[in-house]
Enzyme design. Sequence first.
Site, mmCIF file in Angstrom:
data_model
loop_
_atom_site.group_PDB
_atom_site.id
_atom_site.type_symbol
_atom_site.label_atom_id
_atom_site.label_comp_id
_atom_site.label_asym_id
_atom_site.label_seq_id
_atom_site.Cartn_x
_atom_site.Cartn_y
_atom_site.Cartn_z
ATOM 1 N N ARG A 172 -7.071 6.925 -5.709
ATOM 2 C CA ARG A 172 -5.894 6.047 -5.592
ATOM 3 C C ARG A 172 -4.644 6.649 -6.248
ATOM 4 O O ARG A 172 -3.815 5.928 -6.791
ATOM 5 C CB ARG A 172 -6.180 4.659 -6.196
ATOM 6 C CG ARG A 172 -7.333 3.918 -5.521
ATOM 7 C CD ARG A 172 -7.037 3.621 -4.053
ATOM 8 N NE ARG A 172 -8.181 2.952 -3.423
ATOM 9 C CZ ARG A 172 -9.151 3.576 -2.773
ATOM 10 N NH1 ARG A 172 -9.114 4.906 -2.637
ATOM 11 N NH2 ARG A 172 -10.157 2.907 -2.233
ATOM 12 N N SER A 221 -7.066 -5.206 -2.496
ATOM 13 C CA SER A 221 -7.743 -5.017 -3.783
ATOM 14 C C SER A 221 -6.747 -5.058 -4.926
ATOM 15 O O SER A 221 -5.740 -4.350 -4.902
ATOM 16 C CB SER A 221 -8.495 -3.684 -3.796
ATOM 17 O OG SER A 221 -9.521 -3.681 -2.826
ATOM 18 N N GLU A 291 -4.346 -1.847 -8.993
ATOM 19 C CA GLU A 291 -4.143 -1.112 -7.747
ATOM 20 C C GLU A 291 -2.903 -1.643 -7.038
ATOM 21 O O GLU A 291 -2.173 -0.898 -6.399
ATOM 22 C CB GLU A 291 -5.367 -1.242 -6.844
ATOM 23 C CG GLU A 291 -5.273 -0.411 -5.570
ATOM 24 C CD GLU A 291 -6.598 -0.322 -4.830
ATOM 25 O OE1 GLU A 291 -6.575 -0.438 -3.593
ATOM 26 O OE2 GLU A 291 -7.637 -0.122 -5.484
#
Length: 299
Positions: A172, A221, A291
Amino acid sequence: MAWRDNLPTVRGKIARDTALAPFTWFRVGGPAEVLFIPADPQDLSDFLRALDPAVPVIYLGVGSNVIIRDGGVDGVVVRLAGKAFAEISVQGELITAGPGALDSMVARTAAKAGLAGLEFYAGIPGTIGGALTMNAGCYGRETKDVLVSAWGYDRTGARREFQNADFGFTYRHTQIPGDIVWMQATFRGTPDDPVAVQARIDEITSRRERTQPIREKTGGSTFKNPQGRSAWQCVDEAGWRGKLHGGAKFSELHANFMINTGEATAADLEGLGEAVRADVLTKLGVELNWEIKRIGKVK
């Protein structure tokens, strides 16, 4: 705010003090000092070149993975919307997509062309611009696995080109400078039977519909998965599944998805996230990292 009275001439649309909540999946947040929707990439480049370099610029796609804080956003918010930023094309084994192209549409376009490897994009609620920025992925695949190259503009409006190796991809995250706004990405697929590729996409889509609150005001998420664990399990074990915090809660269906139940503010959502992070650290000794991107000012 003298800079707002001397904005560059554009072919797109410029608006002042414009609410950003309608442009995000959470439907929360304050206004942008200036909202710019460029007509095409050249319009954006010209604008950046002419804009006072001291003015901050933030980019917004479909707003699927962002919380706009209630105090709004200083400077210019650029929204990449429209056909000029969403085109997808296929040549041989290469799929080229603009930053506003939906990840799911890239997956489906690849399938129609008989190209495998991009099916995972069918499970990501966002656009290619965001996928490049955060190395988006799911179900065991990430952007790094299929990207060949990409180009975008820096804050001065100059074109910058990058190969896969330049990204320094990790989970990520990439090492690309934060001022880059993506304009185009090229991916490589693997030849396969279109019916088989589409079947895998259908399975991903079905699984997502069964396990995620995709019809709620959510943002995908909330937290990155910590090493060796799933974020949703941490949220669940700490007792936060379905527990209200103002007008926000973590979904009963998937405990890593925050939901605006209808009356939430951005402060409710971010406050919930921070409360859960603190509780999970205390109870489980696990640090959860966001996130979802949070931008703007606290009201």
